[in-house]
Design a protein around this motif. Sequence first.
Motif, PDB file in Angstrom:
ATOM      1  N   GLY A  30      -1.986 220.615 135.953  1.00 52.44           N
ATOM      2  CA  GLY A  30      -2.150 220.742 134.773  1.00 52.44           C
ATOM      3  C   GLY A  30      -2.309 219.206 134.246  1.00 52.44           C
ATOM      4  O   GLY A  30      -2.502 218.485 133.325  1.00 52.44           O
ATOM      5  N   VAL A  31      -3.359 217.818 134.848  1.00 56.73           N
ATOM      6  CA  VAL A  31      -3.701 216.909 134.908  1.00 56.73           C
ATOM      7  C   VAL A  31      -5.373 216.798 134.557  1.00 56.73           C
ATOM      8  O   VAL A  31      -5.723 216.660 135.334  1.00 56.73           O
ATOM      9  CB  VAL A  31      -3.296 215.898 135.906  1.00 56.73           C
ATOM     10  N   THR A  32      -5.489 216.187 133.193  1.00 54.05           N
ATOM     11  CA  THR A  32      -7.319 216.452 133.193  1.00 54.05           C
ATOM     12  C   THR A  32      -7.629 215.369 133.891  1.00 54.05           C
ATOM     13  O   THR A  32      -7.274 213.613 133.718  1.00 54.05           O
ATOM     14  CB  THR A  32      -7.129 215.846 131.459  1.00 54.05           C
ATOM     15  N   VAL A  33      -8.938 215.554 134.343  1.00 52.62           N
ATOM     16  CA  VAL A  33      -9.749 214.876 135.565  1.00 52.62           C
ATOM     17  C   VAL A  33     -11.129 214.529 134.415  1.00 52.62           C
ATOM     18  O   VAL A  33     -11.531 215.938 134.717  1.00 52.62           O
ATOM     19  CB  VAL A  33      -9.776 215.296 137.266  1.00 52.62           C
ATOM     20  N   THR A  34     -12.007 213.933 133.711  1.00 49.59           N
ATOM     21  CA  THR A  34     -13.418 213.848 133.654  1.00 49.59           C
ATOM     22  C   THR A  34     -13.953 213.082 134.969  1.00 49.59           C
ATOM     23  O   THR A  34     -13.390 212.472 135.571  1.00 49.59           O
ATOM     24  CB  THR A  34     -13.398 212.745 133.042  1.00 49.59           C
ATOM     25  N   LEU A  35     -15.429 213.458 134.484  1.00 42.30           N
ATOM     26  CA  LEU A  35     -16.158 212.893 135.231  1.00 42.30           C
ATOM     27  C   LEU A  35     -17.326 212.277 134.686  1.00 42.30           C
ATOM     28  O   LEU A  35     -17.881 213.418 134.088  1.00 42.30           O
ATOM     29  CB  LEU A  35     -16.661 214.434 136.696  1.00 42.30           C
ATOM     30  N   GLU A  36     -18.187 211.431 135.675  1.00 43.92           N
ATOM     31  CA  GLU A  36     -19.114 210.724 134.512  1.00 43.92           C
ATOM     32  C   GLU A  36     -19.892 210.072 135.556  1.00 43.92           C
ATOM     33  O   GLU A  36     -19.550 209.863 136.727  1.00 43.92           O
ATOM     34  CB  GLU A  36     -18.919 209.169 133.363  1.00 43.92           C
TER      35      GLU A  36
ATOM     36  N   TYR B  35     -21.079 206.868 140.331  1.00 43.26           N
ATOM     37  CA  TYR B  35     -19.956 208.143 139.343  1.00 43.26           C
ATOM     38  C   TYR B  35     -18.229 207.737 139.250  1.00 43.26           C
ATOM     39  O   TYR B  35     -17.731 206.300 139.868  1.00 43.26           O
ATOM     40  CB  TYR B  35     -19.639 209.446 140.087  1.00 43.26           C
ATOM     41  N   LYS B  36     -17.967 208.356 137.884  1.00 43.33           N
ATOM     42  CA  LYS B  36     -16.936 207.685 137.661  1.00 43.33           C
ATOM     43  C   LYS B  36     -15.634 209.048 137.444  1.00 43.33           C
ATOM     44  O   LYS B  36     -16.358 209.837 136.589  1.00 43.33           O
ATOM     45  CB  LYS B  36     -15.730 206.685 136.549  1.00 43.33           C
ATOM     46  N   VAL B  37     -14.732 208.728 138.173  1.00 46.47           N
ATOM     47  CA  VAL B  37     -13.350 210.114 137.931  1.00 46.47           C
ATOM     48  C   VAL B  37     -12.327 209.482 137.104  1.00 46.47           C
ATOM     49  O   VAL B  37     -11.560 208.314 137.934  1.00 46.47           O
ATOM     50  CB  VAL B  37     -13.080 211.124 139.448  1.00 46.47           C
ATOM     51  N   THR B  38     -12.086 210.073 136.556  1.00 44.22           N
ATOM     52  CA  THR B  38     -10.746 209.378 135.561  1.00 44.22           C
ATOM     53  C   THR B  38      -9.894 210.022 135.831  1.00 44.22           C
ATOM     54  O   THR B  38      -9.870 210.992 134.662  1.00 44.22           O
ATOM     55  CB  THR B  38     -11.097 209.243 134.102  1.00 44.22           C
ATOM     56  N   PHE B  39      -8.483 209.849 136.200  1.00 41.88           N
ATOM     57  CA  PHE B  39      -7.345 211.082 135.942  1.00 41.88           C
ATOM     58  C   PHE B  39      -6.372 210.969 134.870  1.00 41.88           C
ATOM     59  O   PHE B  39      -6.319 208.722 134.604  1.00 41.88           O
ATOM     60  CB  PHE B  39      -6.676 210.693 137.125  1.00 41.88           C
ATOM     61  N   LYS B  40      -6.707 211.635 134.119  1.00 40.79           N
ATOM     62  CA  LYS B  40      -5.376 211.187 132.746  1.00 40.79           C
ATOM     63  C   LYS B  40      -4.211 211.357 132.173  1.00 40.79           C
ATOM     64  O   LYS B  40      -3.358 212.273 132.048  1.00 40.79           O
ATOM     65  CB  LYS B  40      -5.977 211.854 131.540  1.00 40.79           C
TER      66      LYS B  40
ATOM     67  N   ILE C 114      -6.187 206.780 135.299  1.00 43.71           N
ATOM     68  CA  ILE C 114      -6.324 206.230 136.660  1.00 43.71           C
ATOM     69  C   ILE C 114      -8.352 206.486 137.010  1.00 43.71           C
ATOM     70  O   ILE C 114      -8.931 207.220 136.941  1.00 43.71           O
ATOM     71  CB  ILE C 114      -5.688 206.386 137.579  1.00 43.71           C
ATOM     72  N   PRO C 115      -9.425 204.784 136.381  1.00 39.50           N
ATOM     73  CA  PRO C 115     -10.115 205.615 136.518  1.00 39.50           C
ATOM     74  C   PRO C 115     -10.391 205.203 137.992  1.00 39.50           C
ATOM     75  O   PRO C 115      -9.892 204.078 138.448  1.00 39.50           O
ATOM     76  CB  PRO C 115     -11.016 204.553 135.853  1.00 39.50           C
ATOM     77  N   VAL C 116     -11.227 206.120 138.592  1.00 40.88           N
ATOM     78  CA  VAL C 116     -11.579 205.449 140.140  1.00 40.88           C
ATOM     79  C   VAL C 116     -13.690 205.552 140.279  1.00 40.88           C
ATOM     80  O   VAL C 116     -14.118 206.989 139.950  1.00 40.88           O
ATOM     81  CB  VAL C 116     -11.134 206.752 141.298  1.00 40.88           C
TER      82      VAL C 116
ATOM     83  N   GLN D  28       4.665 206.792 139.446  1.00 42.88           N
ATOM     84  CA  GLN D  28       5.438 206.426 137.932  1.00 42.88           C
ATOM     85  C   GLN D  28       4.204 204.918 137.549  1.00 42.88           C
ATOM     86  O   GLN D  28       3.718 204.235 136.558  1.00 42.88           O
ATOM     87  CB  GLN D  28       6.324 206.116 137.310  1.00 42.88           C
ATOM     88  N   TYR D  29       4.754 204.008 138.514  1.00 43.96           N
ATOM     89  CA  TYR D  29       3.944 202.816 138.854  1.00 43.96           C
ATOM     90  C   TYR D  29       3.126 202.150 139.788  1.00 43.96           C
ATOM     91  O   TYR D  29       3.096 200.641 140.036  1.00 43.96           O
ATOM     92  CB  TYR D  29       5.353 201.650 138.629  1.00 43.96           C
ATOM     93  N   GLY D  30       2.177 202.820 139.862  1.00 47.40           N
ATOM     94  CA  GLY D  30       1.304 202.377 140.642  1.00 47.40           C
ATOM     95  C   GLY D  30       0.292 203.974 141.765  1.00 47.40           C
ATOM     96  O   GLY D  30       0.796 205.160 140.922  1.00 47.40           O
TER      97      GLY D  30
END
Length: 122
Positions: free
Chosen positions: A28-34, A70-75, A92-94, A113-115
């Motif tokens: 259920g984690v939203t992931v975006t790609l730009e 590109y950038k994948v962002t894990f919300k 977390i943007p990658v 939670q912290y890394g």
Amino acid sequence: MVPAAFSAPAGTLSVHILNQQTGLPSPGVTVTLEKQQQNNWTSVASGKTDADGRIKSLYPQDQDMLPGVYKVTFKTHDYFQSQKLESFFPEIPVQFTVTRTNEKLHIPLLLSQYGYSTYKGS
């Protein structure tokens, strides 16, 4: 419309999130790609991880994944909030570089939670 023979194959870009604290997938984690276009980011796709913490095909299958940055962002904020846990990183943007058209890429995320850690998977 790009002919199917020239479009990105299913699974050209996949992601996987594993919660390091529990050893379980993160569903259920939203992931975006730009994609980077000069000094701006252009939205390409988004999705939610499945019960196994995966999105098997994030890149649109009706388009070629062309070389570029590109950038994948894990919300991650909503995921931890749903677990009734605090976290330090709301997202977390990658950023990564595609060097060949329709290059098959996998981006795993090991999350706590912290890394976090990530790498170029296969």
